[in-house]
Design an enzyme around this catalytic site. Structure first.
Site, PDB file in Angstrom:
ATOM      1  CB  SER A   1     -19.297 -11.763  13.965  1.00 16.47           C
ATOM      2  OG  SER A   1     -19.280 -11.052  15.188  1.00 16.47           O
TER       3      SER A   1
ATOM      4  CE  LYS B   1     -18.686  -7.374  13.463  1.00 16.01           C
ATOM      5  NZ  LYS B   1     -19.199  -8.411  14.367  1.00 16.01           N
TER       6      LYS B   1
ATOM      7  CB  SER C   1     -15.143  -9.827  14.063  1.00 14.94           C
ATOM      8  OG  SER C   1     -16.498 -10.184  14.076  1.00 14.94           O
TER       9      SER C   1
END
Length: 502
Positions: A142, A145, A335
């Protein structure tokens, strides 16, 4: 006749021997003893009663002055100086590379299998202070992102809002709910102070009913939904079926309730597999309730009608989302995979690309390059980090963090609040609590990344000398569930926070 004077009557003769109850001739009148005792008793009883009644006539005692409150409860004579961090100074000493390496290297130790790579840079100068395979391409989880945040802020702008609207259909009695990219819709009323639920379908339905009534429209109404803004497969084929089944992600649509969650407070488990139809069904129910008093009858059953709304048709009603900056910060804090994928597709649409996975990955790569971030060997299979096919290096992440923190494009500053704070917020709220990492609590700000065999941490910290450092640590091929790996990342970041490495 006997005359009374308020006392017992006087007798002219004795009624008994001396010492009796009568009187002796020549003596004055005498009270009988029982009457005297009765009078004394009445007097004894009257005194407390008088004390009780007296305040009603003379008023209560003057109140006693209250003691002054302690100093810390009193209004200050002057305002205190703001308790904030002093501005960073370019003159703060840059840590020595050897000293930083000596601190970070032993902390970044793998628990079990796999390897860690990492990079630490001085934010202002870009000088590399630690490098362990920082140029190697890795699965970033993640942390990806962060790249999506850059693309969304550059293409859409921090203040942009997504609009969910209702327009007349092409046939009489039709209204079309048009998805405009807001996947954080609430079922109820709009909540302007919130990011999730900033726009509500109950509010949109009430506005729609008012508009129809004002136009003199009554009778049967049919609800259609236009979700054609996104194209291509709703599910990325690069996502593993187990992740979809576990609710890590769901099919992508340009409108959804609660980021495609059944309940905004429950962020795990099953998700709607058709978020657009779920939102449209909720709107239909809300419109039925809102239109009941306006002579409107809403037919049961929503139909999907791609392109049913004409581009230049005036809206009957509309609600707007929270800003892109607010949504980006939410995406980074918790997230949110669904929100990240939506941001990527909306960035693609804003640049004339298709609202698909291909459009999203293309716009993220292009915007990174335009921001001056090296994209050599960069590979993107999605824009949320769930796919194992993504390849990004630690050095690329530190350059992204530098661009957000001090880069020339000030639009990217809007993402700074989205970095979770060690021990305090977001996905770092339960970390930095033990003896080895507590020194980084409240100081380390970083985006986390977690997959079965992947851990990552990329962010920034101000060291003990007041120097802003950016870092990225990525572990691949790790032993699933090995507890020491997250702690290794946190120890390394904590070492930077306490570094006076000269």
């Amino acid at each position: 006749m006997t005359k009374t004077t308020g006392r017992e009557p006087l007798r002219a003769h004795r009624s008994g021997p001396r010492g009796g109850l009568g009187q002796v001739a020549g003596e004055g009148p005498r009270r009988p003893w029982p009457l005297v005792l009765a009078a004394l008793l009445l007097l004894v009883l009257a005194v407390p009663g008088a004390l009780l009644v007296a305040p009603g006539f003379i008023g209560p005692d003057a109140p006693q002055p209250k003691p002054a409150p302690p100093a810390w409860q009193q209004a200050p004579a002057t305002l205190s100086a703001p308790q904030v961090l002093a501005p960073l100074q370019a003159s703060a000493p840059v840590p020595l590379q050897a000293a930083v390496t000596a601190q970070v290297e032993p902390a970044l130790k793998v628990d079990g299998g796999g390897t860690f790579t990492g990079t630490v840079q001085d934010a202002l100068t870009g000088q590399v202070l630690f490098d362990r395979g920082g140029a190697e391409s890795r699965v970033p989880a993640s942390n990806l992102k962060l790249l999506t945040a850059v693309a969304a802020l550059r293409t859409l702008g921090p203040d942009h809002r997504f609009t969910t609207k209702v327009v007349p259909g092409t046939a009489a009695g039709q209204v079309v709910l048009v998805g405009g990219g807001d996947v954080l819709l609430a079922a109820g009323e709009s909540q302007p102070e919130q990011v999730m639920g900033h726009a509500g379908l109950a509010t949109l339905a009430a506005l729609t009913a008012q508009a129809l009534q004002a136009a003199g429209i009554t009778g049967d109404i049919k609800v259609l939904v236009d979700d054609s803004l996104f194209t291509g497969p709703a599910l990325n084929p690069n996502w593993q079926s187990g992740d979809v089944e576990a609710g890590e992600i769901a099919p992508l649509y340009p409108l959804a309730l609660n980021s495609a969650r059944l309940n905004p407070a429950v962020t795990t488990g099953p998700r709607p597999q058709d978020a657009a139809m779920a939102a449209a069904a909720e709107f239909e129910a809300r419109l039925r309730a809102a239109g009941a008093g306006a002579g409107l009858t809403v037919a049961a059953g929503v139909e999907r009608s791609p392109g049913a709304s004409q581009p230049n048709t005036a809206a009957l009603a509309a609600v707007e989302s929270a800003t892109v900056a607010e949504q980006v910060n939410l995406m980074l804090q918790v997230s949110d995979n669904y929100l990240a994928e939506t941001m990527g597709r909306m960035a693609a649409v804003a640049t004339g690309r298709p609202g698909s996975n291909e459009g999203a990955t293309a716009v993220v790569s292009a915007e990174l390059a335009a921001a001056g971030i090296p994209t050599d060997a960069l590979k993107l299979a999605d824009v949320c980090g769930l796919a194992m096919g993504n390849q990004v290096s630690a050095r690329q992440f530190t350059e992204v963090v530098r661009a957000i923190a001090i880069g020339a494009d000030t639009r990217l500053r809007a993402a700074l609040d989205g970095f979770p704070v060690g021990g305090l917020s977001g996905t770092l709220d339960a970390r930095y609590g033990d003896a080895a990492t507590s020194g980084g609590a409240g100081l380390v700000r970083a985006k986390t990344g977690t997959l079965n065999t992947v851990l990552a941490l990329s962010g920034y910290v101000v060291d003990a000398d007041g120097r802003l450092l950016v870092f990225s640590f990525i572990g691949n091929g790790l032993t699933p569930g090995a507890a020491g790996n997250k702690e290794a990342l946190d120890r390394a970041a904590t070492a930077l926070a306490g570094c006076g490495c000269r």
